[in-house]
Design a protein around this motif. Sequence first.
Motif, PDB file in Angstrom:
ATOM      1  N   HIS A   1      27.459 -33.584 -11.209  1.00  0.00           N
ATOM      2  CA  HIS A   1      27.930 -34.434 -10.437  1.00  0.00           C
ATOM      3  C   HIS A   1      28.408 -33.919  -8.922  1.00  0.00           C
ATOM      4  N   ALA A   2      28.530 -34.753  -8.350  1.00  0.00           N
ATOM      5  CA  ALA A   2      28.936 -34.513  -6.953  1.00  0.00           C
ATOM      6  C   ALA A   2      30.621 -33.953  -7.103  1.00  0.00           C
ATOM      7  N   SER A   3      30.989 -32.796  -6.297  1.00  0.00           N
ATOM      8  CA  SER A   3      32.064 -32.043  -6.639  1.00  0.00           C
ATOM      9  C   SER A   3      32.932 -32.694  -5.231  1.00  0.00           C
ATOM     10  N   THR A   4      34.335 -32.657  -5.333  1.00  0.00           N
ATOM     11  CA  THR A   4      35.218 -32.926  -4.131  1.00  0.00           C
ATOM     12  C   THR A   4      35.506 -31.429  -3.597  1.00  0.00           C
ATOM     13  N   GLY A   5      35.131 -30.417  -4.037  1.00  0.00           N
ATOM     14  CA  GLY A   5      35.235 -29.195  -3.385  1.00  0.00           C
ATOM     15  C   GLY A   5      35.214 -27.913  -4.441  1.00  0.00           C
ATOM     16  N   LEU A   6      34.581 -26.971  -4.108  1.00  0.00           N
ATOM     17  CA  LEU A   6      34.652 -25.608  -4.980  1.00  0.00           C
ATOM     18  C   LEU A   6      35.671 -24.567  -4.479  1.00  0.00           C
ATOM     19  N   ASN A   7      36.564 -24.324  -5.219  1.00  0.00           N
ATOM     20  CA  ASN A   7      37.500 -23.309  -4.767  1.00  0.00           C
ATOM     21  C   ASN A   7      37.930 -22.461  -6.088  1.00  0.00           C
TER      22      ASN A   7
ATOM     23  N   MET B   1      19.349 -23.540 -12.609  1.00  0.00           N
ATOM     24  CA  MET B   1      20.619 -23.645 -11.741  1.00  0.00           C
ATOM     25  C   MET B   1      20.490 -24.191 -10.586  1.00  0.00           C
ATOM     26  N   SER B   2      19.496 -24.035  -9.924  1.00  0.00           N
ATOM     27  CA  SER B   2      19.071 -24.352  -8.468  1.00  0.00           C
ATOM     28  C   SER B   2      19.572 -25.996  -8.463  1.00  0.00           C
ATOM     29  N   PHE B   3      18.927 -26.624  -9.309  1.00  0.00           N
ATOM     30  CA  PHE B   3      19.155 -27.995  -9.293  1.00  0.00           C
ATOM     31  C   PHE B   3      20.398 -28.433  -9.686  1.00  0.00           C
ATOM     32  N   MET B   4      21.346 -27.742 -10.499  1.00  0.00           N
ATOM     33  CA  MET B   4      22.428 -28.003 -10.889  1.00  0.00           C
ATOM     34  C   MET B   4      23.303 -27.934  -9.484  1.00  0.00           C
ATOM     35  N   VAL B   5      22.977 -26.805  -8.731  1.00  0.00           N
ATOM     36  CA  VAL B   5      23.542 -26.867  -7.664  1.00  0.00           C
ATOM     37  C   VAL B   5      23.393 -28.013  -6.648  1.00  0.00           C
ATOM     38  N   MET B   6      22.322 -28.688  -6.599  1.00  0.00           N
ATOM     39  CA  MET B   6      21.930 -29.545  -5.812  1.00  0.00           C
ATOM     40  C   MET B   6      22.703 -30.885  -6.019  1.00  0.00           C
ATOM     41  N   GLY B   7      22.960 -30.931  -7.321  1.00  0.00           N
ATOM     42  CA  GLY B   7      23.792 -32.143  -7.786  1.00  0.00           C
ATOM     43  C   GLY B   7      25.335 -32.179  -7.481  1.00  0.00           C
ATOM     44  N   MET B   8      25.681 -30.933  -7.254  1.00  0.00           N
ATOM     45  CA  MET B   8      27.052 -30.748  -6.655  1.00  0.00           C
ATOM     46  C   MET B   8      27.361 -31.548  -5.377  1.00  0.00           C
ATOM     47  N   ALA B   9      26.054 -31.496  -4.676  1.00  0.00           N
ATOM     48  CA  ALA B   9      26.443 -32.151  -3.183  1.00  0.00           C
ATOM     49  C   ALA B   9      25.721 -33.342  -2.941  1.00  0.00           C
TER      50      ALA B   9
ATOM     51  N   LEU C   1      32.041 -20.768 -15.371  1.00  0.00           N
ATOM     52  CA  LEU C   1      32.473 -20.387 -14.054  1.00  0.00           C
ATOM     53  C   LEU C   1      32.186 -21.170 -13.098  1.00  0.00           C
ATOM     54  N   MET C   2      31.305 -22.135 -12.977  1.00  0.00           N
ATOM     55  CA  MET C   2      31.370 -23.180 -12.070  1.00  0.00           C
ATOM     56  C   MET C   2      32.388 -24.296 -12.273  1.00  0.00           C
ATOM     57  N   ALA C   3      32.736 -24.529 -13.545  1.00  0.00           N
ATOM     58  CA  ALA C   3      33.529 -25.605 -13.939  1.00  0.00           C
ATOM     59  C   ALA C   3      35.059 -25.125 -13.271  1.00  0.00           C
ATOM     60  N   ALA C   4      35.334 -23.678 -13.649  1.00  0.00           N
ATOM     61  CA  ALA C   4      36.681 -23.249 -13.105  1.00  0.00           C
ATOM     62  C   ALA C   4      36.727 -23.295 -11.448  1.00  0.00           C
ATOM     63  N   LEU C   5      35.517 -23.315 -10.620  1.00  0.00           N
ATOM     64  CA  LEU C   5      35.575 -23.243  -9.354  1.00  0.00           C
ATOM     65  C   LEU C   5      35.917 -25.036  -8.985  1.00  0.00           C
ATOM     66  N   GLY C   6      35.504 -25.996  -9.964  1.00  0.00           N
ATOM     67  CA  GLY C   6      35.632 -27.337  -9.627  1.00  0.00           C
ATOM     68  C   GLY C   6      34.424 -27.953  -9.637  1.00  0.00           C
ATOM     69  N   ALA C   7      33.300 -27.493 -10.249  1.00  0.00           N
ATOM     70  CA  ALA C   7      32.177 -28.269 -10.391  1.00  0.00           C
ATOM     71  C   ALA C   7      32.086 -28.970 -11.729  1.00  0.00           C
ATOM     72  N   ARG C   8      31.137 -30.124 -11.811  1.00  0.00           N
ATOM     73  CA  ARG C   8      31.146 -30.911 -13.027  1.00  0.00           C
ATOM     74  C   ARG C   8      29.746 -30.876 -13.414  1.00  0.00           C
ATOM     75  N   VAL C   9      29.466 -29.997 -14.138  1.00  0.00           N
ATOM     76  CA  VAL C   9      28.158 -29.798 -15.027  1.00  0.00           C
ATOM     77  C   VAL C   9      28.272 -30.316 -16.509  1.00  0.00           C
ATOM     78  N   GLU C  10      27.576 -31.229 -16.742  1.00  0.00           N
ATOM     79  CA  GLU C  10      27.862 -31.587 -18.280  1.00  0.00           C
ATOM     80  C   GLU C  10      26.435 -31.428 -18.927  1.00  0.00           C
ATOM     81  N   ARG C  11      26.557 -30.959 -20.403  1.00  0.00           N
ATOM     82  CA  ARG C  11      25.246 -31.184 -21.141  1.00  0.00           C
ATOM     83  C   ARG C  11      25.315 -32.643 -21.663  1.00  0.00           C
ATOM     84  N   THR C  12      24.021 -33.145 -21.601  1.00  0.00           N
ATOM     85  CA  THR C  12      23.846 -34.514 -21.644  1.00  0.00           C
ATOM     86  C   THR C  12      22.950 -34.647 -22.926  1.00  0.00           C
TER      87      THR C  12
END
Length: 448
Positions: free
Chosen positions: A13-19, A406-414, A437-448
């Motif tokens: 899902h789209a993220s409000t920022g990775l930090n 992983m590339s398509f998971m990155v796409m979903g973040m923006a 790791l991506m969740a700790a930065l602020g990404a929202r990647v879910e197993r569906t």
Amino acid sequence: MSGHGTPIPMTSHASTGLNGTADVPGDKSISHRSLILGAMSVGETRITGLLEGEDVLDTGRAMRAFGAEVTDHGGGEWSVHGVGVGGFAEPENVIDCGNSGTGVRLIMGSMATSPITATFTGDASLNGRPMGRVTDPLALFGTQAVGRKQGRLPMTLVGAADPVPVRYVVPVPSAQVKSAVLLAGLNAPGKTVVIEKEATRDHTERMLAGFGAEITVEETDEGRVITLTGQPELKPQTIIVPRDPSSAAFPVCAAVITPGSDVLVPNIGLNPTRAGLFFTLQDMGADLTFENMREESGEPVADLRARFSPDLKGIEVPAERAASMIDEYPVLSVVASFAEGKTHMPGVKELRVKESDRIDAMAKGLRLNGVTVDEGDDWWTVHGLGHGNVPGGETCASQLDHRIAMSFMVMGMAANAPVSIDDGQPIATSFPIFEPLMAALGARVERT
């Protein structure tokens, strides 16, 4: 593992920022080679920061099968008690290399000039990949290979009992082929010479020198000429594995396209034969900076900071840069989707024979999510839509390929709508901590 378990669908899902700080895993290429050269040395090699993904663990299991003592001390600390050049024992069972093309080809090279027989297999993806590109040059040493149609796994190699040194011109840029020939040359008398017309990642040459092999590299009119003197006694080493630039590509690219992002990736390997993606991103206008430049275990290392870059521009990626970033083109194509204008990527035929046909897999997924892609046998062009204009919203096939997933998971973040994949299980082969790791930065990647 050769068996592929139940698929793991995932949605980003789209993220409000990775930090924050992204402590990505150790370099996969160096991890493979550390285990193999440690096994071919006499004494104990100590390894810190080994990548503990399935690909590398399969290589560790293979070295045990050949007689080396490989021990996991926890926390990325490993040791290998080697058996010396030419000291491999014949394995009792089939060597399962899982998903790893690098692993199987390097292991084949390492045993090809010992008088033993070994049978190799892998998962569905690896068993569909051609092995002739490595078994053909190994045959010059006297090695015999019998596999399925078109040189595919499962395959049995009969090592050369009386190997001869070879002189081999690598027909297409391939660090795997070059490395397999050099590893085979270790147990051949005299000098083995490998010539590559385009430079590929040089971890094998650097590490062979570090382990005490007599190896020279010359730039000539013929190309890059690598000469290895066979039958050395390799000396065990203490190796600090830098962080993997290919894994770093995912949080770095995600930060570049996601508003409000500022991500630090410490201890990243910046070997010039591996860092092409980062220079390409800078050419596109990405805000990347290198801090604390230094050298560790013979490899250049730095801390890399990546920030959101709203004004990315499409570019012509130099064809001669392809070998230094071949694994990063899938995620680069995602970044190109968020740039203004066309990004043209020539000289990438190698992508057609990776874990999947990566051009085809990415082109299909990008098109599903609203991005126009043109392609040929050895090139592709992504027509960027600019920041805020990538629709998303669809499910892509990962093709049993960790980098596609992983590339398509990155796409979903923006993207404007979530992006899904049919199976995220292959991610564990190279980046087992990707999700946390991506969740700790602020990404929202879910197993569906």
